[in-house]
Design an enzyme around this catalytic site. Sequence first.
Site, PDB file in Angstrom:
ATOM      1  N   ASP A 238      -0.405   2.518  -7.932  1.00 55.73           N
ATOM      2  CA  ASP A 238      -0.456   2.475  -6.634  1.00 55.73           C
ATOM      3  C   ASP A 238      -1.603   1.420  -6.110  1.00 55.73           C
ATOM      4  O   ASP A 238      -2.824   1.995  -5.677  1.00 55.73           O
ATOM      5  CB  ASP A 238      -0.719   3.838  -6.103  1.00 55.73           C
TER       6      ASP A 238
ATOM      7  N   TYR B 143      -9.002   2.815  -1.025  1.00 53.02           N
ATOM      8  CA  TYR B 143      -9.973   3.806  -1.435  1.00 53.02           C
ATOM      9  C   TYR B 143     -11.155   2.941  -1.846  1.00 53.02           C
ATOM     10  O   TYR B 143     -12.420   3.497  -1.457  1.00 53.02           O
ATOM     11  CB  TYR B 143      -9.565   4.491  -2.451  1.00 53.02           C
TER      12      TYR B 143
ATOM     13  N   ARG C 200      -0.311   0.905   9.551  1.00 50.41           N
ATOM     14  CA  ARG C 200      -0.821   0.670  10.981  1.00 50.41           C
ATOM     15  C   ARG C 200      -2.172   1.705  10.991  1.00 50.41           C
ATOM     16  O   ARG C 200      -2.731   1.847  12.050  1.00 50.41           O
ATOM     17  CB  ARG C 200       0.096   1.397  11.763  1.00 50.41           C
ATOM     18  N   GLY C 201      -2.949   1.841   9.850  1.00 52.83           N
ATOM     19  CA  GLY C 201      -4.250   2.608  10.090  1.00 52.83           C
ATOM     20  C   GLY C 201      -4.033   4.094   9.812  1.00 52.83           C
ATOM     21  O   GLY C 201      -5.033   4.644   9.852  1.00 52.83           O
ATOM     22  N   ILE C 202      -2.864   4.451   9.893  1.00 49.10           N
ATOM     23  CA  ILE C 202      -2.794   6.034   9.564  1.00 49.10           C
ATOM     24  C   ILE C 202      -3.542   6.814   8.485  1.00 49.10           C
ATOM     25  O   ILE C 202      -4.369   7.488   8.533  1.00 49.10           O
ATOM     26  CB  ILE C 202      -1.271   6.432   9.867  1.00 49.10           C
ATOM     27  N   GLY C 203      -3.082   6.011   7.445  1.00 46.60           N
ATOM     28  CA  GLY C 203      -3.973   6.661   6.003  1.00 46.60           C
ATOM     29  C   GLY C 203      -5.053   6.323   6.093  1.00 46.60           C
ATOM     30  O   GLY C 203      -5.887   7.263   5.593  1.00 46.60           O
TER      31      GLY C 203
END
Length: 316
Positions: A256, A263, A225-228
């Site tokens: 991962d 990133y 949801r865009g938190i990271g």
Amino acid sequence: MAAASTLSLALTPTSSDPSLPSSRHRSRLFLSPLTHNPHFLSSQRSRSPPSVSDEPTSSSASAAYSSLEDWLKTGNYNFLSNEELLKLQSLQDFRYRRELGIGSLCIRVMRPDETDVTVKLLSESFVESMKLPDWYLPLVSYLVKQYLFERRAAIPHAVTLLGFVKWKDGGGGGEEEEEDEGELAGTVEICFNKRGANDSPPTPTPPKDSPYICNMTVNKPLRRRGIGWNLLKASEELISQMSCVREVYLHCRMVDSAPFNMYTRAGYNVVKTDSILVLLLLQSRKHLMLKKLPVPTNDLELEMSGSDPEHVQVGA
């Protein structure tokens, strides 16, 4: 979201009480939280509270010390310079706010009384990603809590950020709205310089005098949801305010793929990768990634905003 990896623990505490950091309190915990970076590693120096003669003399630093009195009482700190006290004040004042599809996101520095909820989030993410049985949780929680107590001594050279989501349909308003920040959504740790770096960093080893982002994880119901993305961007914004070094490093496990894609989309590039021999140590191979942050236009922009449209945009 993240593949399972192998647990590697080694703990040699010198104090029976994790809330009282000792003279050479060393712990080492490789963590593979569900979303991002794969480790908890630390070795902290003990710090004693400042004496009366150590208190800052300038008016600005004195004001910072006054507002941080309660914070300083919660840990063992040796003498903090005027510059460090002002940095501590900047950390306390830092807020990163974004509107997401699910509600409002606020990211700020973890407070001492939020240690337990942070430990719970990190420990549960670790146990899940490692596919460990539930009875491992108390042990992992103890190790993570000990780590966070030790890292508190590194402030203002290292800090843990927490992200809170206030749902769109949530109630509240007026004076209570500011206090009700919502549900804990995620966390990330930042080391700003050599004094905040771990004595035993994971491989490939990043430069200790460069900012370093680690131990990022997002609460399971709130992933994708865009938190990271915003935890990463908040970290970069805070680094721009707290450090003059533009090169920022982080680790990402090779297994991962989702964090790796995030990133690279954010501008990080692989500079080194673990040798295959680390598999003999029952560790996952990791990439060391680097991003060079934009140089601020001037010192005033760096101090007052630390914002750049390029590196604070909201991700999908």
